[in-house]
Design a protein around this motif. Sequence first.
Motif: not given
Length: 261
Positions: A135-140, A142, A144, A154-155, A157
């Motif tokens: 799924e899309p993630s905002s983790l460092p 992540a 694309s 989109v960044p 996992h």
Amino acid sequence: MLFSILGVDVQTYGVSKALAALAGAYLLGRAFERQGLKRDSAHSLVLWATVWGFVAAKIYFLLEQGGGITVHDLGGMGFTWYGGLVGGVLSALVVIHRHRLPLGVVAGAIAVPLTVAYGIGRLGCFFSGDGTYGEPSSLPWAMSFPNGVVATTVPVHPTPLYEALAAVVIAAALWALGRRWKPVAVFGAYLVLSGTARFLVEIVRVNDPALLGLTQPQLWSIVSVVAGGVLVARARPLRFTADRGPGAPHRPTHLPETANA
């Protein structure tokens, strides 16, 4: 794509699967020799398990698509791991029967090579961007995949990378257990550890729920964990003695007294 030879495109995905099969064959051959079995039998097992594993994985994938099968689905991408596992196991059983190999010993020997091969295959999925990410993630960490086979800007996992890293840990654990446990128990541990890893990865994967809010791979993972747990519970670990190593016969500490003549 890695490169082209005489107009033929060599894909990252295909190369990774070939490397996985070669690594599995090498490691299984070494494991067979340590057990006094023929290396050729290991190579035959890997060959047929790979061929029929891919066939079953493709068939399983197509069945998952239902009526929405396209020409793209018939190509070199789109395989389901658990379908491949079923096909690989069935073909391996045939080879084991024909070569008259001890099933329990083979099961234990195959655990580490299968894990390593799976990890290499997942690296191929990662580098090709085949769409098996999460799924899309905002983790460092992540990532694309704008140039992937299934592109995304989109960044997300990088779940194939998660599974590859998990394979390293699982292979190390199985190698350590192999020095202490019976082969059947080692294979049971493989089922437990690999099933657990896949279940957890599915939490961030993009797959639709199939039953009780769980995805289809998670349901298979539960089956794997339960079956593995049964094998581990029923197979006792090998005993150790101070001077003879694993598998040495147990000697009583105290000998019974004998009557004087």
